[in-house]
Design a protein around this motif. Structure first.
Motif, PDB file in Angstrom:
ATOM      1  N   PHE A 214     -54.568  14.562 -44.446  1.00 27.07           N
ATOM      2  CA  PHE A 214     -53.694  15.132 -43.352  1.00 27.07           C
ATOM      3  C   PHE A 214     -52.851  16.489 -43.412  1.00 27.07           C
ATOM      4  CE2 PHE A 214     -52.808  10.131 -42.617  1.00 27.07           C
ATOM      5  CZ  PHE A 214     -53.473  10.560 -41.659  1.00 27.07           C
TER       6      PHE A 214
ATOM      7  N   VAL B 253     -47.517   9.740 -37.465  1.00 31.80           N
ATOM      8  CA  VAL B 253     -49.228   8.710 -37.946  1.00 31.80           C
ATOM      9  C   VAL B 253     -48.179   7.158 -39.173  1.00 31.80           C
ATOM     10  CG1 VAL B 253     -51.151   8.385 -39.636  1.00 31.80           C
ATOM     11  CG2 VAL B 253     -50.591   9.718 -37.782  1.00 31.80           C
TER      12      VAL B 253
ATOM     13  N   CYS C  82     -52.361   8.275 -29.860  1.00 34.56           N
ATOM     14  CA  CYS C  82     -53.376   9.832 -29.702  1.00 34.56           C
ATOM     15  C   CYS C  82     -53.763   9.729 -27.892  1.00 34.56           C
ATOM     16  CB  CYS C  82     -54.874   8.926 -30.292  1.00 34.56           C
ATOM     17  SG  CYS C  82     -54.963   9.319 -31.957  1.00 34.56           S
TER      18      CYS C  82
ATOM     19  N   PHE D  83     -51.373  18.582 -41.458  1.00 25.93           N
ATOM     20  CA  PHE D  83     -51.075  18.354 -39.985  1.00 25.93           C
ATOM     21  C   PHE D  83     -50.068  19.037 -40.004  1.00 25.93           C
ATOM     22  CE2 PHE D  83     -51.569  13.684 -37.828  1.00 25.93           C
ATOM     23  CZ  PHE D  83     -52.581  13.938 -37.741  1.00 25.93           C
TER      24      PHE D  83
ATOM     25  N   LEU E  35     -51.919   3.794 -33.311  1.00 25.47           N
ATOM     26  CA  LEU E  35     -52.995   5.242 -34.059  1.00 25.47           C
ATOM     27  C   LEU E  35     -53.683   5.349 -32.350  1.00 25.47           C
ATOM     28  CD1 LEU E  35     -52.687   7.307 -34.700  1.00 25.47           C
ATOM     29  CD2 LEU E  35     -54.524   6.777 -36.314  1.00 25.47           C
ATOM     30  N   ARG E  36     -54.947   4.019 -31.687  1.00 32.42           N
ATOM     31  CA  ARG E  36     -54.514   4.773 -30.738  1.00 32.42           C
ATOM     32  C   ARG E  36     -54.128   4.559 -29.540  1.00 32.42           C
ATOM     33  NH1 ARG E  36     -58.979   0.788 -32.483  1.00 32.42           N
ATOM     34  NH2 ARG E  36     -57.545  -0.714 -31.039  1.00 32.42           N
TER      35      ARG E  36
ATOM     36  N   GLU F  90     -56.487  16.299 -33.258  1.00 34.62           N
ATOM     37  CA  GLU F  90     -56.551  16.286 -34.752  1.00 34.62           C
ATOM     38  C   GLU F  90     -56.968  15.036 -35.237  1.00 34.62           C
ATOM     39  OE1 GLU F  90     -55.706  19.092 -36.326  1.00 34.62           O
ATOM     40  OE2 GLU F  90     -54.863  20.132 -34.557  1.00 34.62           O
ATOM     41  N   MET F  91     -57.047  13.456 -34.279  1.00 33.19           N
ATOM     42  CA  MET F  91     -57.283  13.037 -34.870  1.00 33.19           C
ATOM     43  C   MET F  91     -59.001  13.544 -35.652  1.00 33.19           C
ATOM     44  SD  MET F  91     -55.260  10.706 -37.060  1.00 33.19           S
ATOM     45  CE  MET F  91     -55.658   9.694 -37.448  1.00 33.19           C
TER      46      MET F  91
ATOM     47  N   ARG G 100     -60.525  15.251 -37.622  1.00 34.03           N
ATOM     48  CA  ARG G 100     -60.038  14.953 -39.357  1.00 34.03           C
ATOM     49  C   ARG G 100     -61.333  13.584 -40.238  1.00 34.03           C
ATOM     50  NH1 ARG G 100     -56.332  17.972 -38.900  1.00 34.03           N
ATOM     51  NH2 ARG G 100     -55.141  18.456 -40.526  1.00 34.03           N
ATOM     52  N   PHE G 101     -61.904  12.526 -38.852  1.00 30.29           N
ATOM     53  CA  PHE G 101     -62.860  11.773 -38.167  1.00 30.29           C
ATOM     54  C   PHE G 101     -64.421  11.980 -38.797  1.00 30.29           C
ATOM     55  CE2 PHE G 101     -59.339   9.251 -39.555  1.00 30.29           C
ATOM     56  CZ  PHE G 101     -59.932   7.468 -39.908  1.00 30.29           C
TER      57      PHE G 101
ATOM     58  N   TYR H   6     -47.008  15.350 -35.920  1.00 30.50           N
ATOM     59  CA  TYR H   6     -47.816  14.392 -36.014  1.00 30.50           C
ATOM     60  C   TYR H   6     -47.659  12.871 -37.145  1.00 30.50           C
ATOM     61  CZ  TYR H   6     -49.887  16.454 -32.633  1.00 30.50           C
ATOM     62  OH  TYR H   6     -49.769  17.756 -30.696  1.00 30.50           O
TER      63      TYR H   6
ATOM     64  N   LEU I  11     -62.367   4.384 -34.283  1.00 32.66           N
ATOM     65  CA  LEU I  11     -62.181   5.011 -33.357  1.00 32.66           C
ATOM     66  C   LEU I  11     -63.260   5.032 -32.063  1.00 32.66           C
ATOM     67  CD1 LEU I  11     -62.081   8.546 -35.457  1.00 32.66           C
ATOM     68  CD2 LEU I  11     -60.798   7.643 -33.442  1.00 32.66           C
TER      69      LEU I  11
END
Length: 152
Positions: A14, A25, A116, A17, A112-113, A125-126, A129-130, A21, A86
């Motif tokens: 993060f 999270v 988002c 971040f 979290l989904r 942003e997620m 990062r993923f 956010y 995801l």
């Protein structure tokens, strides 16, 4: 005592971040402890959480019937375990097993989904990062396959 929001804010995943956010999270987060040999998750199970490793090592394994599990990656402090949360149908595609005592923060995937979906900037942003996590795991698997099948 540090709260989950502060711990998440300090985690390398993060870095950079936005604080708002991190707060979102953290609302989906909880602490976990896994002893050596415990599974964080098993292939085929619902991918309902992902983990930020704070301490310890986790082996990512592929299991083929009648064969010993093949470790294709070992993850440690500062790394993320689990990206299948995801991608529909949200099922794990391999096993994750604690090699030693693991302390981790688990992030509830459905929570979290939904955040988002409500805030597409957070979702972007997620994903940023993923995506490197996906690529790194793909490359690790590719190297394992080359190692297994490249020898003659």
């Amino acid at each position: 005592m540090r709260g989950l929001e502060q711990i998440l804010g300090e985690h390398s995943f993060f870095a950079g971040f936005a604080p708002e956010y991190s707060a979102l999270v953290a609302g989906c987060a909880r602490n976990h402890r896994f002893n050596a040999g415990d599974y964080l998750y098993r292939e085929g199970e619902p991918a309902d959480e992902f983990f930020l490793i704070r301490h310890g090592k986790v082996a990512l394994e592929i299991v083929a019937p009648g064969r010993t599990p093949m470790v294709f990656s070992t993850l440690g402090e500062g790394e993320i375990v689990g990206a299948s949360w995801l991608v529909p149908p949200y099922r794990w595609t391999f096993d994750a097993r604690a090699v030693e005592l693991v302390r981790a923060i688990g992030i509830d995937a459905a929570c979290l989904r939904s955040k988002c979906e409500a805030d597409h900037h957070l979702g972007y942003e997620m994903m940023k990062r993923f995506l490197p996590v996906f690529v790194k795991r793909l490359q690790a698997t590719q190297l394992q396959i080359l190692d297994v099948y490249g020898k003659r």
